[in-house]
Design a protein around this motif. Sequence first.
Motif, PDB file in Angstrom:
ATOM      1  N   THR A 110     -11.674  62.067  10.542  1.00 38.20           N
ATOM      2  CA  THR A 110     -10.270  61.949  10.157  1.00 38.20           C
ATOM      3  C   THR A 110     -10.118  61.966   8.642  1.00 38.20           C
ATOM      4  O   THR A 110      -9.211  62.632   8.110  1.00 38.20           O
ATOM      5  CB  THR A 110      -9.668  60.648  10.728  1.00 38.20           C
ATOM      6  OG1 THR A 110      -9.773  60.664  12.150  1.00 38.20           O
ATOM      7  CG2 THR A 110      -8.208  60.518  10.340  1.00 38.20           C
ATOM      8  N   THR A 148       5.010  64.396   6.864  1.00 39.50           N
ATOM      9  CA  THR A 148       3.867  63.859   7.628  1.00 39.50           C
ATOM     10  C   THR A 148       3.721  62.358   7.437  1.00 39.50           C
ATOM     11  O   THR A 148       3.265  61.656   8.351  1.00 39.50           O
ATOM     12  CB  THR A 148       2.566  64.560   7.218  1.00 39.50           C
ATOM     13  OG1 THR A 148       2.365  64.418   5.801  1.00 39.50           O
ATOM     14  CG2 THR A 148       2.610  66.040   7.561  1.00 39.50           C
ATOM     15  N   LEU A 151       5.541  60.451   9.968  1.00 39.88           N
ATOM     16  CA  LEU A 151       5.020  60.583  11.327  1.00 39.88           C
ATOM     17  C   LEU A 151       3.712  59.819  11.548  1.00 39.88           C
ATOM     18  O   LEU A 151       3.341  59.566  12.694  1.00 39.88           O
ATOM     19  CB  LEU A 151       4.791  62.064  11.644  1.00 39.88           C
ATOM     20  CG  LEU A 151       6.041  62.947  11.669  1.00 39.88           C
ATOM     21  CD1 LEU A 151       5.648  64.403  11.882  1.00 39.88           C
ATOM     22  CD2 LEU A 151       7.015  62.492  12.745  1.00 39.88           C
ATOM     23  N   ALA A 155       2.112  58.199  15.106  1.00 44.58           N
ATOM     24  CA  ALA A 155       0.849  58.634  15.705  1.00 44.58           C
ATOM     25  C   ALA A 155      -0.123  57.481  15.851  1.00 44.58           C
ATOM     26  O   ALA A 155      -0.881  57.405  16.825  1.00 44.58           O
ATOM     27  CB  ALA A 155       0.236  59.744  14.857  1.00 44.58           C
ATOM     28  N   TYR A 159       1.475  56.225  19.746  1.00 45.50           N
ATOM     29  CA  TYR A 159       0.693  57.092  20.632  1.00 45.50           C
ATOM     30  C   TYR A 159      -0.804  56.779  20.624  1.00 45.50           C
ATOM     31  O   TYR A 159      -1.531  57.262  21.495  1.00 45.50           O
ATOM     32  CB  TYR A 159       0.909  58.557  20.243  1.00 45.50           C
ATOM     33  CG  TYR A 159       2.308  59.040  20.527  1.00 45.50           C
ATOM     34  CD1 TYR A 159       2.678  59.441  21.806  1.00 45.50           C
ATOM     35  CD2 TYR A 159       3.268  59.064  19.518  1.00 45.50           C
ATOM     36  CE1 TYR A 159       3.974  59.879  22.069  1.00 45.50           C
ATOM     37  CE2 TYR A 159       4.561  59.500  19.774  1.00 45.50           C
ATOM     38  CZ  TYR A 159       4.913  59.908  21.050  1.00 45.50           C
ATOM     39  OH  TYR A 159       6.187  60.332  21.310  1.00 45.50           O
ATOM     40  N   SER A 161      -3.147  57.980  18.963  1.00 47.60           N
ATOM     41  CA  SER A 161      -3.761  59.293  19.129  1.00 47.60           C
ATOM     42  C   SER A 161      -4.633  59.638  17.925  1.00 47.60           C
ATOM     43  O   SER A 161      -4.125  59.829  16.812  1.00 47.60           O
ATOM     44  CB  SER A 161      -2.671  60.362  19.303  1.00 47.60           C
ATOM     45  OG  SER A 161      -3.235  61.656  19.322  1.00 47.60           O
ATOM     46  N   LEU A 163      -6.297  62.416  17.683  1.00 49.09           N
ATOM     47  CA  LEU A 163      -6.051  63.828  17.412  1.00 49.09           C
ATOM     48  C   LEU A 163      -4.795  64.022  16.570  1.00 49.09           C
ATOM     49  O   LEU A 163      -4.791  64.824  15.620  1.00 49.09           O
ATOM     50  CB  LEU A 163      -5.920  64.599  18.735  1.00 49.09           C
ATOM     51  CG  LEU A 163      -5.771  66.122  18.622  1.00 49.09           C
ATOM     52  CD1 LEU A 163      -7.010  66.720  17.954  1.00 49.09           C
ATOM     53  CD2 LEU A 163      -5.548  66.734  20.004  1.00 49.09           C
ATOM     54  N   ALA A 164      -3.731  63.268  16.886  1.00 50.92           N
ATOM     55  CA  ALA A 164      -2.477  63.408  16.143  1.00 50.92           C
ATOM     56  C   ALA A 164      -2.645  62.952  14.693  1.00 50.92           C
ATOM     57  O   ALA A 164      -2.177  63.611  13.763  1.00 50.92           O
ATOM     58  CB  ALA A 164      -1.361  62.613  16.829  1.00 50.92           C
ATOM     59  N   PHE A 167      -4.715  65.474  12.812  1.00 48.23           N
ATOM     60  CA  PHE A 167      -3.950  66.684  12.513  1.00 48.23           C
ATOM     61  C   PHE A 167      -2.979  66.454  11.361  1.00 48.23           C
ATOM     62  O   PHE A 167      -2.815  67.317  10.482  1.00 48.23           O
ATOM     63  CB  PHE A 167      -3.189  67.126  13.759  1.00 48.23           C
ATOM     64  CG  PHE A 167      -2.355  68.361  13.549  1.00 48.23           C
ATOM     65  CD1 PHE A 167      -2.947  69.592  13.320  1.00 48.23           C
ATOM     66  CD2 PHE A 167      -0.969  68.276  13.564  1.00 48.23           C
ATOM     67  CE1 PHE A 167      -2.175  70.736  13.113  1.00 48.23           C
ATOM     68  CE2 PHE A 167      -0.186  69.408  13.359  1.00 48.23           C
ATOM     69  CZ  PHE A 167      -0.789  70.640  13.133  1.00 48.23           C
ATOM     70  N   LEU A 168      -2.312  65.299  11.340  1.00 42.89           N
ATOM     71  CA  LEU A 168      -1.404  64.991  10.230  1.00 42.89           C
ATOM     72  C   LEU A 168      -2.172  64.895   8.915  1.00 42.89           C
ATOM     73  O   LEU A 168      -1.692  65.331   7.871  1.00 42.89           O
ATOM     74  CB  LEU A 168      -0.664  63.677  10.505  1.00 42.89           C
ATOM     75  CG  LEU A 168       0.368  63.706  11.634  1.00 42.89           C
ATOM     76  CD1 LEU A 168       0.889  62.301  11.910  1.00 42.89           C
ATOM     77  CD2 LEU A 168       1.517  64.647  11.282  1.00 42.89           C
TER      78      LEU A 168
END
Length: 480
Positions: A110, A148, A151, A155, A159, A161, A163-164, A167-168
Motif C-alpha cells: 500500500t 482521493t 475518499l 475506504a 469498507y 478494503s 484494495l480500495a 488504489f486511492l
Amino acid sequence: MALQQQNNNNDTEDGNSGININVVRSCTMRQRQKMCATNGWLTMMFLAYSFLLTVRVHFNYSMMVMMIVPLVAVLADRPPCPGAMLDVGVNSTIVVAKRMDWTIREQAVTMGAYFFGTLVSTLPGGVYSSRGYERSIMLWCVATTSATLALVPVAFVQYDSWLAVTFLRFLQGCAFGPTGSCGGTLAGKIIPKTNRILYSTFMFSGTMFGGFFGHLYSGLVIPNVSHNGSYLALSVVGFLWVAVWATMIHLTPYDSDLNSIPMSVSFISTTWTVIMRSMPFVSLLNASFGFGFLYSFITTGIPIYTANVLGGNAVKNGIPVSMTWLIGWMTSIIAGISAASLTNVNTITKTTIRKMYVGIVLIGSPIMLFGVMVAGCQESYVKTFTKMSVILLGFERSSIRINSMDLCPGYVGSLIAMCDVFYSMGNLIDLVVVRSLFSDTMNWSVTFQVTIILSISCSILFLLFGSSLQQCWDQRYIRP
C-alpha cells in the motif's frame, strides 16, 4: 517670429518629454505587474508542493493508527532498548475493533503503490507539461489528490478494503508524478535567468516545508482531534488551492520567453537517443535514483527504526520531528542563497556548487545514518544523527532537483520527468523490495548497509561527470 518658433520648439520638446515619461511609466508598470505575477505563480507552486508532501506524510501516520500491527511494531533483528515502550497513539474516533488486520507485506505494498503511480504518470506528464499544459496538469494533479483524500476514510472505515485504499494511494501517486516537471517548466519560462537558482530553490523547497507541516499536522490532529476529520480538512484545503489556481489561469499574466517555441521530447524520438548518451544527464539520473532510495529510507524507515529501538509515542512524535524538517527547509533556502551568491565569484563555478551539494546529500546523509546504526541505544546520539540526516536533505533542492534547468532549459519538463522516474524507482525498491524481503523479521543491519552503500555509490558518477553547463543538444531538436 523667432520667439514664436522657439516657443514651438519648447512645446515640442515638452511634448516628447511627456511621451517619454509615459512610456517609462508604462514599462515600469508592466515590469511590476510581471514581477508580481511571477511571485504569485511561484508562491502557489510552493504551496502545492507543501500540500502534496503533507498528504504523503499524513498517510504514513494514518497507517499507524489504523493497523492492529502497524509497520512500526514489526519484529526486528535488533531488540528494543532497555525500558523502551512503543505506543502507536490512541485515537478516540477509532476503536480497536475498527482497526485493520493487514499483514506487514500488505502495508508495504500500500505504501509502495504511491510510487507505482508516480512511475506511470511522471514521464507522460513531463512531456505534455513541456508543450504548454503545465498549469492545467498542475490543477488536475491537486484536484485529484484532494478528491482521493475525501475518499480514504470511507475506504478505511466503511469498507475495510485493502484494495480500495491501495488504489486511492496509487491515484495519489499518479497525481504527484507530473508535478516536478510542471514546476520545472513553469520556472524555466517565467523566472529571469539571473534569479533562476534562488527562485527555483524556493519553489521546490515546498516539499521540505510540506515535510515540516505534515509531521506537525499529523502529530496534533490524529491523536487529539479526529482521524477522519484530518483527511476532510486537507481535502478542503486542496480544493481551495484549485479554485485560486483556476482563477489565476484566467486572470493572472503568464509572460514567457519560451511560449513561442514550445519544446518537448516525445516518448520515442531521436532526441532521447542523444540525451541518454550525455554523461552529465546520465550521472544526474544515477544521483536521482540514489536520492529516491535514501529519501524513502529516511522518511519511512528511520521513524520505524527509532520506534522499534527507542520506543515512545510514534504518532505524537510527529511534533518534535516537524522541527527538524523546519530546519531542513530553512537549510534549503540558505543553500539556494549561497549557491546564487557563490556562483558570481570567478573562482567558483556552478558545477562545483552542484557537485558539493550532491556530495553533502548522498554522502553526508548516509554518514549520519551510519552514526544512527552504530549508536545503538544511546538515545541522544541516535536523535542527533537522525536529525542531521534529515537536515542535509535540504541541499538537494539546489543541486539534483534544478540541475536539469542548467543542462537544458528548453526540455526541462521532460528531463525532470525522467529524473523523477529514477527517483520513484529508488523509493519503490526501498519500500517494496527491500522491506518485503524482511517482512516477517526486519533485518536493520542489512537495510542500513544497503542504503548507505547504494547512496554513496550513486554520488560517484555525478561527482565525476556532473555539470551545470548548457548542453549542445539543448537547441538541436525543436518539438520532434
